[in-house]
Motif scaffolding. Structure first.
Motif, PDB file in Angstrom:
ATOM      1  N   MET A 174      -2.145  -9.867   2.268  1.00 36.10           N
ATOM      2  CA  MET A 174      -2.466  -8.457   2.062  1.00 36.10           C
ATOM      3  C   MET A 174      -1.506  -7.538   2.799  1.00 36.10           C
ATOM      4  SD  MET A 174      -6.608  -8.706   2.482  1.00 36.10           S
ATOM      5  CE  MET A 174      -6.944  -7.125   1.732  1.00 36.10           C
ATOM      6  N   LEU A 175      -1.307  -7.834   4.072  1.00 36.75           N
ATOM      7  CA  LEU A 175      -0.481  -6.976   4.923  1.00 36.75           C
ATOM      8  C   LEU A 175       0.462  -7.819   5.760  1.00 36.75           C
ATOM      9  CD1 LEU A 175      -3.270  -4.594   6.348  1.00 36.75           C
ATOM     10  CD2 LEU A 175      -1.728  -4.105   4.438  1.00 36.75           C
ATOM     11  N   PHE A 236      -6.470 -13.150   2.833  1.00 35.17           N
ATOM     12  CA  PHE A 236      -7.841 -13.393   2.418  1.00 35.17           C
ATOM     13  C   PHE A 236      -7.970 -14.789   1.823  1.00 35.17           C
ATOM     14  CE2 PHE A 236      -5.801 -11.281  -1.239  1.00 35.17           C
ATOM     15  CZ  PHE A 236      -6.096 -12.162  -2.259  1.00 35.17           C
ATOM     16  N   LEU A 237      -9.217 -15.242   1.675  1.00 34.49           N
ATOM     17  CA  LEU A 237      -9.507 -16.547   1.089  1.00 34.49           C
ATOM     18  C   LEU A 237      -9.871 -16.450  -0.387  1.00 34.49           C
ATOM     19  CD1 LEU A 237     -11.753 -18.106   3.907  1.00 34.49           C
ATOM     20  CD2 LEU A 237      -9.291 -18.396   3.572  1.00 34.49           C
ATOM     21  N   VAL A 278      -9.989  -2.982   2.595  1.00 26.28           N
ATOM     22  CA  VAL A 278      -8.781  -2.456   3.234  1.00 26.28           C
ATOM     23  C   VAL A 278      -8.316  -1.217   2.476  1.00 26.28           C
ATOM     24  CG1 VAL A 278      -6.380  -2.920   3.855  1.00 26.28           C
ATOM     25  CG2 VAL A 278      -8.079  -4.738   4.045  1.00 26.28           C
ATOM     26  N   GLN A 279      -8.063  -0.145   3.217  1.00 26.61           N
ATOM     27  CA  GLN A 279      -7.456   1.054   2.652  1.00 26.61           C
ATOM     28  C   GLN A 279      -6.237   1.429   3.486  1.00 26.61           C
ATOM     29  OE1 GLN A 279     -11.096   1.423   3.278  1.00 26.61           O
ATOM     30  NE2 GLN A 279     -11.360   0.547   1.238  1.00 26.61           N
ATOM     31  N   VAL A 280      -5.150   1.687   2.801  1.00 32.61           N
ATOM     32  CA  VAL A 280      -3.911   2.095   3.465  1.00 32.61           C
ATOM     33  C   VAL A 280      -3.580   3.496   2.983  1.00 32.61           C
ATOM     34  CG1 VAL A 280      -1.487   1.587   3.882  1.00 32.61           C
ATOM     35  CG2 VAL A 280      -3.114  -0.294   3.538  1.00 32.61           C
ATOM     36  N   ASN A 298       0.780  -5.404   0.399  1.00 33.25           N
ATOM     37  CA  ASN A 298       0.793  -6.199  -0.826  1.00 33.25           C
ATOM     38  C   ASN A 298      -0.474  -6.013  -1.655  1.00 33.25           C
ATOM     39  OD1 ASN A 298       2.067  -8.042  -2.584  1.00 33.25           O
ATOM     40  ND2 ASN A 298       0.827  -9.727  -1.797  1.00 33.25           N
ATOM     41  N   ILE A 299      -1.163  -4.892  -1.465  1.00 30.41           N
ATOM     42  CA  ILE A 299      -2.331  -4.582  -2.292  1.00 30.41           C
ATOM     43  C   ILE A 299      -2.179  -3.150  -2.791  1.00 30.41           C
ATOM     44  CG2 ILE A 299      -3.997  -6.202  -1.314  1.00 30.41           C
ATOM     45  CD1 ILE A 299      -4.961  -4.005   0.538  1.00 30.41           C
ATOM     46  N   THR A 300      -2.418  -2.963  -4.061  1.00 31.91           N
ATOM     47  CA  THR A 300      -2.258  -1.651  -4.673  1.00 31.91           C
ATOM     48  C   THR A 300      -3.489  -0.795  -4.401  1.00 31.91           C
ATOM     49  OG1 THR A 300      -3.287  -2.291  -6.765  1.00 31.91           O
ATOM     50  CG2 THR A 300      -0.911  -2.716  -6.514  1.00 31.91           C
ATOM     51  N   ALA A 301      -3.362   0.485  -4.669  1.00 30.91           N
ATOM     52  CA  ALA A 301      -4.489   1.387  -4.494  1.00 30.91           C
ATOM     53  C   ALA A 301      -5.658   0.982  -5.385  1.00 30.91           C
ATOM     54  CB  ALA A 301      -4.048   2.816  -4.800  1.00 30.91           C
TER      55      ALA A 301
END
Length: 335
Positions: A174-175, A236-237, A278-280, A298-301
């Motif tokens: 993810m990050l 994550f799993l 998760v929110q970035v 590595n995760i989109t909105a």
């Protein structure tokens, strides 16, 4: 021994030699025989791969030029994992003919069944036979395989590792955030004020607890590190579709980065599993340029708003440690 007996023995010996030579010749030829002829030429057009095992099955599909896991709501798959598998299969050669006895298939895992751990791979839309991947050989490098519905088992020259578990095909990173890019972390139980905050000294890199209770000290010098750096390699799993009730009053950690971004991680335990959101986002004031910080999100909105992410208990513990876990225990008063 008579001359007739000697001549007969010689004929038998020649027949045995011829049989051995023919067998070796066939093996030599099989060494040049591709496991899946034509796969290499079809990789550019391939858009589906199906894998079935004893306990799981997975379909990997290419949509919008991204490989996805169909059983996980089309979440992106690990491209490198799939690419490595396809490269192995397209380059693999059949190097030795093994048994054709059906009763021996289970022992080599070249069948999908209760007594076997084999995996069946299908390439829908391509003129390729299904492939059964069995166990790896023990006396030489390679993997036992079986093509289509044939009983014949072969040894292929590649050591192929494969899974049919959809969760293990997910692009789970993810990050990626170097510790030097994290400025602070604040812990919240819900919507109220921060319970405690950890800041990194820009000069020394040391971590400081801003509201250390009077008379208390840290349990050890690096007690704050796991909670502060857990987002550095956050994985994550598994994923699930968002469950809004899971997040009512959830605890959260808010991390501020050097480049001005804010990473918020909510945590929830549910039926023995551990979940995060998760929110970035970008704060009002940007502290530094986004370029050259080595921060990888590595995760989109859309994914941030759509999915809940299952994590390990170790990750969950690092994300939920309370203040007391960082501090040395209070000494019992002397009697």
């Amino acid at each position: 021994m008579t001359r007739i007996q000697i001549a007969g023995a010689a004929v038998i010996a020649l027949m045995v030699i011829a049989l051995v030579v023919n067998e070796r010749s066939a093996l030599d030829q099989s060494g040049d025989q591709s496991l899946l002829p034509g796969l290499a030429g079809e990789l550019a057009s391939l858009d589906r791969v199906q894998v079935r095992g004893l306990d799981h099955s997975v379909e990997l599909v290419r949509r919008d030029n991204i490989w996805r896991v169909a059983e996980r709501y089309d979440y992106p798959a690990k491209f490198e994992q799939l690419s490595d598998l396809l490269d192995q299969l397209s380059q693999a050669k059949l190097i030795e003919r093994k048994t054709a006895r059906v009763e021996s298939h289970d022992s080599l895992d070249v069948v999908v069944g209760p007594q076997s751990r084999g995996h069946r791979i299908v390439f829908p839309g391509l003129d390729l036979e299904p492939l059964i991947i069995g166990r790896t050989a023990t006396l030489r490098s390679g993997t036992f395989v079986r093509l289509g519905e044939e009983a014949q088992v072969w040894l292929a020259d590649q050591t192929v590792e494969i899974t049919a578990d959809p969760a293990l095909w997910l692009d789970s990173q993810m990050l990626t955030i170097p510790e030097s890019q994290i400025l602070s972390m604040a812990a919240f139980a819900g919507q109220g004020a921060a319970l405690f905050e950890v800041n990194r000294d820009p000069a020394s890199g040391e971590l400081n607890l801003t509201n250390l209770p009077e008379g208390r000290t840290l349990r050890y010098g690096t007690a704050l590190t796991p909670n502060f750096t857990v987002i550095g390699q956050l994985q994550f799993l598994d994923v699930a579709q968002r469950v809004p009730l899971r997040w009512e009053g959830a605890a959260r950690r808010v991390y501020r980065l050097v480049d001005g971004r804010r990473v918020t991680v909510q945590t929830a335990a549910d039926a023995g599993d551990f979940w995060i959101q998760v929110q970035v986002g970008q704060e009002d004031e940007q502290v530094a340029s986004l370029d050259g910080t080595d921060v990888f999100v590595n995760i989109t909105a859309v994914q941030q708003e759509t999915f809940d992410f299952k994590v390990s208990q170790r990750t969950f513990t690092d994300l939920t440690a309370d203040l007391e876990q960082f501090l040395k225990p209070l000494e019992e008063p002397s009697q």
